[in-house]
Design an enzyme around this catalytic site. Structure first.
Site, PDB file in Angstrom:
ATOM      1  CE  LYS A  84      -9.269  -1.355  14.724  1.00  0.00           C
ATOM      2  NZ  LYS A  84     -10.751  -1.288  14.745  1.00  0.00           N
ATOM      3  CB  SER A 159     -11.504   1.611  17.335  1.00  0.00           C
ATOM      4  OG  SER A 159     -11.829   0.477  16.534  1.00  0.00           O
ATOM      5  CB  SER A 183     -14.384   0.673  14.487  1.00  0.00           C
ATOM      6  OG  SER A 183     -14.807   1.028  15.783  1.00  0.00           O
TER       7      SER A 183
END
Length: 507
Positions: A84, A159, A183
């Site tokens: 990420k 997210s 997330s």
């Protein structure tokens, strides 16, 4: 993609690791197969912000050479991974999904990235995300939307939608996500993948671009519970550079996952959280949840109902605590030291440069939360808002403590609905925030949580089942999760992702 390459991308990380160890396949072949898959489907999914193919292949070639020489390697050596874009990577652009960090090349690696590199995992690239991890749909990225591989018109969660979508689309067998209020787990639920939020402090936060320091936690995104356990054991453990890191050994996570596959949960007390079901939950979500409970019961688990009355206030407390911490953490992005700098033509004072930089560099959701957080921390409102939210947090922690006296693990649906349409909730922030209603309590209390796919709702989209455990008892997640996964896949006659529609490839 060739048939052999397609087969490699469909294998779990554990299977790939076994084949690599047996030298049935090389890491270069496995890594190239995933890079080819990215080339084929990334135009439709947009899971990645950067793809580091040459660097990944170089690592893969090095692992192959070391394995050929007889060197003892980590179990996951040679298995590629996606990271990420909120996790700092030396020499590889890291933006946190924001224009304000566009072009920033970090001079150091996050601790978890150091561990990935030391173990020999080729890093395929950096995945898309909501800007500074603020969002539940990956629609707040400054670099465009990520699409759900099950339905390209729908969100992949947020997210960390990029990491979940990459794993669900077979672009990567493993990924790293971060979980501040769900997330990792919420994207896992809506993409049919497995996502784990470790105990707070169980994985180092050194090198994570902070959103809310008391809530953020990095963890694995995978396609199986065992794969998550393997990755969790690799990235977890104490780090003296992180003052919140737990100075204790990790539990035996992989052993717990392997034990769970036996399907024996006799004597395990599973607490169903009364407040995390009912009104607001999609009927298909609740139906799959009840079916999973029956499977746990058939494996010998004792199903009990528990009440956590203050969970009702978790969402409100979270959306005061998180913006308050975010407004402080994001103050460093001022156009002075690194990242974007916007210089006004007239009278470019430091204050005006900061204002212009933040005005152009931050998106609407980030600005919204900074304003809310600054207000909540202001002198006249601190006690009424931020102080009160912290008191609610304490009550939620006590709810967990009480519930874990009656149960070994707690369970709920991971998210109240399946993936919604892109753009459907962008103009209604409160509706967007409600997607995290079942995941937020774990972050407020610091306890670990796991989401695994529990089937398809009536709309044909994936549903997630959440397992929560006491702090530092992450092994319980893996034992229960692996047992349920095994029983569910037996009933489906294969993994849930095998029922996803095939993506059209670029030619």
């Amino acid at each position: 993609m060739s048939g052999a390459g397609a087969d490699l991308t469909r294998m779990s990380a554990a299977v790939l690791a076994d084949k690599l160890a047996a030298r049935e396949v090389s890491s270069v072949e496995v890594t190239q197969a995933h890079l080819d898959r990215i080339a084929d489907v990334e135009h439709a999914v947009h899971a990645f912000l950067q793809v580091s193919g040459d660097a990944a292949l170089a690592v893969a070639a090095d692992v192959d050479a070391r394995r050929t020489s007889g060197e003892e390697l980590h179990a996951l050596a040679g298995v590629p991974i996606a990271v990420k874009d909120v996790v700092v990577t030396k020499g590889l652009e890291t933006t946190a999904g924001s224009k304000i960090l566009q072009g920033w090349i970090p001079p150091y690696d996050a601790t978890l990235v150091e561990k990935l590199k030391a173990a020999g995992l080729p890093i395929l690239g950096k995945t898309n995300m909501d800007e500074f991890a603020m969002g539940s749909s990956t629609e707040h990225s400054a670099y465009g939307n990520t699409h759900n591989p099950w339905d390209l018109d729908r969100i992949p969660g947020g997210s960390g939608g990029g990491s979940a979508a990459a794993v669900a689309a077979y672009e990567a067998p493993l990924a790293i996500g971060t979980d501040t209020g769900g997330s990792i787990r919420q994207p896992a639920a809506v993409t049919g993948t497995v996502g784990v939020k470790p105990t707070y402090g169980g994985v180092s936060r050194y090198g994570l671009i902070a959103l809310a320091s008391s809530l953020d936690q990095a963890g694995p995104v995978t396609r199986t519970v065992l794969d998550s356990a393997l990755l969790h054991e690799l990235i977890g453990g104490h780090d003296p550079r992180d003052s919140t890191s737990i100075d204790e050994p990790l539990p035996a996570l992989v052993a717990a996952a392997r034990e769970g596959v036996s399907g024996n949960l006799k004597g395990v007390r599973v607490g169903v959280i009364r407040e995390l079901q009912g009104e607001g939950y999609q009927p298909g979500v609740l139906a799959r949840f009840e079916e999973s409970l029956e499977l746990l019961r058939s494996a010998g688990a004792d199903i009990v109902e528990v009440s956590c009355p203050h969970f009702t206030y978790a969402l409100a407390a979270y959306y005061l605590i998180l913006p308050a911490e975010a407004s402080s953490n994001l103050a460093k992005f001022d156009g002075m030291r690194f990242g974007l700098r916007v210089v006004p033509e007239d009278n470019p004072t430091a204050e005006r440069v900061m204002s212009a930089t933040r005005g152009q560099g931050f998106g609407d959701e980030v600005k919204r939360r900074i304003i809310l957080g600054t207000y909540a921390l202001s002198a006249g409102y601190y006690d009424a808002y931020y102080g009160s939210a912290q008191k609610v947090r304490t009550l939620i922690q006590r709810d967990f403590a009480s519930a874990f006296e009656a149960a070994d693990v707690l369970v709920s649906p991971t998210a109240p609905t399946t993936a919604f349409k892109l753009g459907e909730k962008l103009d209604d922030p409160l509706a967007m925030y409600l997607n995290d209603v079942a995941t937020i309590p774990a972050n407020l209390a610091g306890v670990p949580g796991l989401s695994l796919p529990s089937g398809l709702s009536d709309d044909g989209l994936p549903v997630g089942f959440q397992v929560l455990a006491p702090a530092k008892a992450d092994d319980r997640l893996y034992r229960v999760g692996a047992a349920l996964e095994m029983m569910l896949e037996q009933s489906w006659e294969g993994p849930l992702l095998s029922r996803a529609p095939e993506l059209k490839v670029a030619r």
